[in-house]
Design an enzyme around this catalytic site. Structure first.
Site, short mmCIF file in Angstrom:
data_model
loop_
_atom_site.label_atom_id
_atom_site.label_comp_id
_atom_site.label_asym_id
_atom_site.label_seq_id
_atom_site.Cartn_x
_atom_site.Cartn_y
_atom_site.Cartn_z
N THR A 86 0.68 -4.93 9.01
CA THR A 86 -0.34 -5.53 9.88
C THR A 86 -0.11 -5.17 11.34
OG1 THR A 86 -0.61 -7.36 8.35
CG2 THR A 86 -1.32 -7.76 10.60
N SER B 253 2.69 -3.39 3.11
CA SER B 253 3.99 -3.56 2.45
C SER B 253 3.89 -4.21 1.07
CB SER B 253 4.98 -4.33 3.33
OG SER B 253 4.70 -5.71 3.33
N THR C 253 4.70 -7.78 6.82
CA THR C 253 5.45 -9.03 6.64
C THR C 253 5.65 -9.38 5.16
OG1 THR C 253 3.41 -10.30 6.76
CG2 THR C 253 4.67 -10.08 8.80
N ASP C 254 4.69 -8.94 4.32
CA ASP C 254 4.65 -9.47 2.95
C ASP C 254 5.91 -9.20 2.14
OD1 ASP C 254 2.24 -10.69 3.23
OD2 ASP C 254 1.06 -9.03 2.44
N1 ASP Z 1 -0.16 -7.11 3.74
C1 ASP Z 1 0.43 -6.81 5.02
C2 ASP Z 1 1.73 -6.06 4.78
O1 ASP Z 1 2.68 -6.66 4.34
C3 ASP Z 1 0.69 -8.05 5.73
C4 ASP Z 1 1.49 -7.90 6.96
O2 ASP Z 1 1.83 -6.84 7.41
O3 ASP Z 1 1.79 -8.92 7.52
O4 ASP Z 1 1.83 -4.89 5.13
#
Ligand code: ASP
Length: 343
Positions: free
Chosen positions: A15, A62, A95-96
């Site tokens: 993100t 991610s 983050t995931d």
């Molecule tokens: N779905 C995204 C990822 O993990 C969410 C994020 O980056 O916070 O890449």
């Protein structure tokens, strides 16, 4: 010759590199911007006492990372750390599954006296108030903190760490706790390792020694990086993750075995208890050579074994489920590679 140390910035998407049509925080496209765009959004990075060397290792959300991506990231980080000019590594990430990549790196990287900072954001770069730019600056400052001969203010950090919303977390304790709001990460009972405050690292008391004193000893599964990626992937085991719950249907275990899985991490209820049908299915599966390990599905704490040795027929992994599954995977994976001796 420029005598400033190198700060390696390795980008993988997420993100922090996301864009949205409107200034929304949901429904955006992750992994859209390149690392050059992210760096350009933070002019203060140019004032750091380091030469920034950026490279795009991956460009992914991610949630979609695979074992091949972990190996690719780990090789890139290892190579950057091995350069004597490199003072530290900053890895941009979604983050995931950040906690899984952090744990993987923690378990496979060789010993080092340099930190690896994973950095992410909850809001895409196009948000009205994105959190990525500040997180990126914090990560770079933390990576250079306490560097002999002119780093940023604070103690020298070592090992694999995550920085988000001003807080520092170790690879062991970092966990995504929140799907939408900031802060999204926590360290559970351990609390954060410290904070990055106005460019200065402050460690939180007792935990500080773990990363701030002595070289980081390296991960136990370093042999996974000693083989070419296709060779390592060639012996990758299949490990699933199930949770015990009321109304458990044991066909899930049998389906995994039938599909050729090598093992399962089970997030047990409470202090390591299992639905009776799951327990019976796991016993039968284990007799057939299927590997089983347990953690608790409770968000805090760890399973405390009963005093009697016969209490649990399965190893207990004192990590949250996502990392515990990865730990079981690496254990089985390592066992298939000659010369890989986990500690
Ligand atoms: N779905 C995204 C990822 O993990 C969410 C994020 O980056 O916070 O890449």
């Amino acid at each position: 010759m420029n005598s400033l140390p190198v700060l390696a910035i390795l980008a993988t998407g997420g993100t922090i590199a996301g864009v949205a049509d409107a200034q929304a925080h949901a429904g955006y496209q992750a992994a859209a911007l390149r690392i050059e765009d992210l760096l350009a959004a933070v002019p203060a990075l140019q004032q750091l006492p380091a030469r920034l060397q950026a490279s795009q290792v991956l460009q992914k959300d991610s949630k979609d990372l695979d074992a091949e991506d972990w190996l690719g990231i780990a090789h890139a980080v290892r190579q950057a750390l091995a350069d004597p000019q490199t003072a530290g590594v900053v890895l941009t990430h979604g983050t995931d599954t950040l906690e899984e990549t952090a744990w993987f790196l923690h378990r496979v990287l060789p010993p080092s006296d340099k930190p690896v900072l994973l950095v992410s954001s909850m809001r895409p770069a196009t948000a009205l108030s994105p959190d990525g730019p500040q997180n990126l600056l914090d990560a770079c400052q933390a990576a250079l903190s306490g560097l002999p001969g002119g780093g940023t203010a604070g103690p020298r950090l070592r090992g694999v760490l995550a920085v988000a919303a001003g807080a520092l977390h170790t690879a062991r304790s970092v966990q995504k706790m929140q799907p939408f709001h900031i802060p999204a990460f926590g360290s559970g009972e351990a609390g954060p390792l410290g904070w990055v405050e106005n460019g200065m690292v402050r460690l939180a008391g007792a935990t500080a020694g773990e990363v701030a004193a002595g070289d980081w000893p390296g991960g136990a599964y370093g042999a996974l990086l000693m083989r070419p990626i296709p060779e390592a992937l060639g012996v990758l085991p299949a490990v699933a993750w199930l949770s015990s719950h009321a109304h458990f249907d044991p066909r899930q275990v049998r389906a995994l075995q039938a599909a050729g899985f090598d093992g399962v991490l089970v997030a047990a209820t409470g202090n390591g208890t299992l639905h009776h049908a799951l327990e019976a299915a796991l016993m039968a599966a284990q007799r057939a050579g299927f590997s089983v390990a347990l953690t608790s599905r409770c968000p805090q704490g760890r399973i405390v074994p009963a005093p009697s040795a016969a209490a649990s027929p399965w190893p207990i992994v004192p990590l949250p489920a996502a990392k515990a599954r990865l730990e079981l995977l690496m254990q089985l994976w390592c066992a298939r590679l000659q010369g890989c001796a986990p500690q």
